[in-house]
Every structure is written in C-alpha cells, then in structure tokens.
Design an enzyme around this catalytic site. Structure first.
Site: not given
Ligand code: PLP
Length: 405
Positions: A122, A199, A202, A225, A363
C-alpha cells in the site's frame, strides 16, 4: 457457526436502502461498518466521562484516563503484546508507519543501508520509506511477486544481507487478498540482523495475530477496518526499540520536564503520544475489540473464508471475468476485472443496484503497474455479509457484463 443475519442487526447502517435497493456493503477492506455497541460507546464517552486524560485529578479526568488505558490493555491482550506500554496510539496504520520511519528510520538507518519493501505494498508502506531513503541516502529494494500475487521468497533470501536494516511488508494485501508468509519473512530478516515492520491493516480484522509468536519488531494497524472508529490506530513495538527511539512529535504529554535549556522525555508509550489524543475513539475501540472477541475471531475468519470461496464459485461463470490475485493463502478480498471493461463502469452499475464495491488501484499503483492493469473491482467481505448478498452481487455482475461487453 456464526449467524450473520443476527449480527447484521447490530449494524444500523446496513438497514438502509441505496438507490431503492437494500445496501450490500462489500467495501470492508477500505473501512468496515460499526456495530451499535461501538457507536453507543462513543456516545457514552461524551455523555458521561469526557475530560482530558492523564492530566486532571478530578472525577471525570480519572474516569476518562481509566477507559483510555483499558483500551491499551485490551489491544495488548488481543495481539499478545508482552506489556501495554508497547502499544502506542496513533491516527492509523499510515501514522504508525510514518512514526517508525521518522523516529527509528532517521536515527538507525544511514547512507548505503538497505530497506526492503514489496511490489504489493500500500502507498502507506512505500512513500515513508522513499522519503527516508532520499533523506538518508539509503537504498530502497523492492521484493517482486509472481503473477498469482505471491512474494518470491527465493528472491527475498537473495536480497537480504547484512546491509539490510529494515524489512517493511504487509501481512495481508488489501488489493489482492494475499496472506504473506510473515513468520518466515521475519525469521530470515533477523538472521541478517535486520528489523521488521509488518503492516497489519488487513490482517488484524480477519486473523488472530500474536506479535510474540511472530517475533515481529513493529506491527501497525487501524481501528476503522476492524469495526472500530476512524482516526485511531496502533503501533506495537519491541520495548528495547521503542525505548531507544526519540519522540516523533514534541508537545504536551510526551515530556517529563520542560526547561528552556533542555527537556526530558516521558516513558513509553507517552513519549510518542504528544498532545491531546483521540480519547473518544480510543475508548470506543475497546467496544470493537469486545465485539470481535464476543463473536470469536476464529469464527469470523471461518465465515469470511466461506464467503470468499462462495463468491469465487458464484462469479466464475460471469462472461469475461478474470480474477486478480489467486494466491494459495488468501483473505476475504476478491479482486477482479471484466476483460475489456473499465473497473469504474462495473462499480457504477453495481452502485445503481445498491452494491458498494471498490474500484481503482487500491492505493497500490506500483502493484497495478506490475500486473499491467489500470485497477480492479474489489469486493471485500466482513462478518455481517451473507451468501444471499453474494447471490445478488453475482446476478448484478452478470447483468453488468451483458450491458458492458
Ligand atoms: N496498509 C494497508 C494494507 C491498507 O489496506 C491500508 C488502508 O487501506 C493502509 C495501510 C492505510 O490505513 P489507514 O488509512 O487507516 O492509515
């Protein structure tokens, strides 16, 4: 067996109609809906205990502080952190990763050092490392994937060396659903003396995560999420690393003593929580954790896995369908294309029928470039989704294909 029909009653937003049709919400990987228990906890906070935390001696201040710290304890217990001080509250996964890049990265990564990320990351787990590498003249290396959307582990072994200072990869892909072999990734990185940030944005909504069993150095995720409020996230870190890291932001709460000739910093976790935190959402997050644990995280995972399989079978005969992301280990994310049709057109036709899916690059522009596609249509499932919703989705997808092809 979990009963999604009963669970749906806890989610007021799901009772509404969109474009005259019952809402079918399949955009859970972007953000999940919130149960009444979480919404009530938020209202309860403001109606019964609103005060600033860690500062007052009065009744409300103590009550708010207690509730705030209870969430820290609940998060620590949920991911099996050794101590609640190792849980830092942030605004979300993005801020958690930026905190590590700005604090750990700026102080422990230097010229010529290497950071490994992967093709499927992401943007939140790409850009902070690009910024750091530019500043420190460090080298960003990108671990490739195969066409199914799986990391190439043999290449990973070859990329690792004593120059590797940090590996930052996602646990579960938001765009493809791939579940990455993070235990192995961490073990191999540690053999070279590198630290690992995972990270988990998900992963935590779908799986039981045990940070000690993983032996992970940093683990980041977001409340929104996982049925919790927006604007609230978590960074877990190993104690020795967090203690060695300087603060990320300066201000109130993160200090012990401020003098014009020098300031001493607070202990962890407060050293990283400058200013008045997002108290209400942190407090309400405890209700989200209780909610998930009340149903059972294993039961949630099993239900979502069944939905994924059911959805794959249901849409496999739609004309022109092409699944994007066919890893052996997958979470409940179904990305696909109808050949020759722009994902946005599919999304708009589904929206007209009350079905919310995500379209676009999710993203993950470098991932889409690697796959040679502009984006995908993504349906992602949560605890309250049902097979009946998937039946409607498959029917409407077929109708969309008939119109668009
Ligand atoms: N990393 C992953 C794998 C994500 O799916 C997301 C959000 O879609 C993020 C990071 C970013 O999360 P946040 O927007 O809650 O900071």
């Amino acid at each position: 067996m979990l009963n999604p029909e009963l669970i749906r009653r806890d989610f007021p937003i799901l009772q509404q109609k969109v474009n005259g049709k019952p809402l079918i919400y399949f955009d859970n990987a972007a953000t999940s809906q919130k149960p009444r228990q979480v919404i009530d906890a938020l209202a309860h906070y403001y109606t019964s205990m609103n005060a600033n935390v860690h500062r007052g001696v009065h009744f409300l201040a103590e009550k708010a502080t207690e509730a705030f710290e209870e969430t820290r304890q609940a998060v620590a217990q949920m991911i099996n952190a050794p101590a609640k001080e190792q849980i830092i509250f942030t605004r979300g996964t993005t801020e958690s990763i930026n905190l590590v890049a700005a604090s750990y990265g700026r102080n422990f990564i230097g010229e010529g050092d290497e950071i490994i990320i992967s093709t499927m990351e992401h943007h939140s787990n790409i850009v902070p490392w690009q910024m750091l590498c530019l500043e420190k003249k460090a080298v960003l290396k990108v671990l490739p994937i195969n066409d199914a959307g799986e990391l190439l582990m043999e290449e990973y072994r070859q990329m690792l060396s004593t120059r590797t200072k940090l590996v930052a990869v996602m646990h579960v892909s938001n765009a493809l659903g791939t579940v990455n072999p993070v235990s192995e990734i961490i073990r191999l990185a540690h053999e070279q003396g590198a630290k690992v940030l995972i990270d988990g944005a998900q992963a935590v909504p779908h799986y039981l995560v045990d940070v000690q069993a993983l032996d992970v150095d940093f683990y980041a995720f977001s409340a929104h999420k996982m049925y919790g409020p927006t604007g609230m996230g978590i960074l877990y870190g190993k104690r020795d690393l967090l203690e060695a890291m300087p603060p990320y932001m300066g201000g109130g709460e993160m200090i012990k003593e401020v003098r014009f000739n020098g300031t001493t910093y607070n202990d962890i976790p407060y050293k990283f929580e400058a200013g008045t935190p997002n108290i209400a959402d942190v407090v309400a997050m405890k209700a989200a954790i209780d909610y998930m644990q009340g149903i059972g995280q294993q039961a949630i995972a099993q239900h979502e896995q069944n939905l994924l399989q059911y959805a794959v079978d249901s849409i496999s005969s739609v004309p022109g369908i092409r699944l994007v992301g066919t890893a052996k280990q997958k979470a409940s994310v179904l990305s696909f294309l109808i050949e020759g049709v722009h994902p946005m057109d599919v999304g708009m036709l589904l929206d007209a029928k009350g079905i919310a899916v995500r379209t676009g690059n999710h993203c993950a522009m470098p991932l889409m470039e690697r796959l040679g596609i502009p984006g995908t249509v993504r349906a992602s499932f949560a605890v309250y989704n049902t097979e009946a919703e998937i039946d409607t989705f498959a029917k409407e997808l077929r109708r969309a294909a008939d119109i668009l092809l």
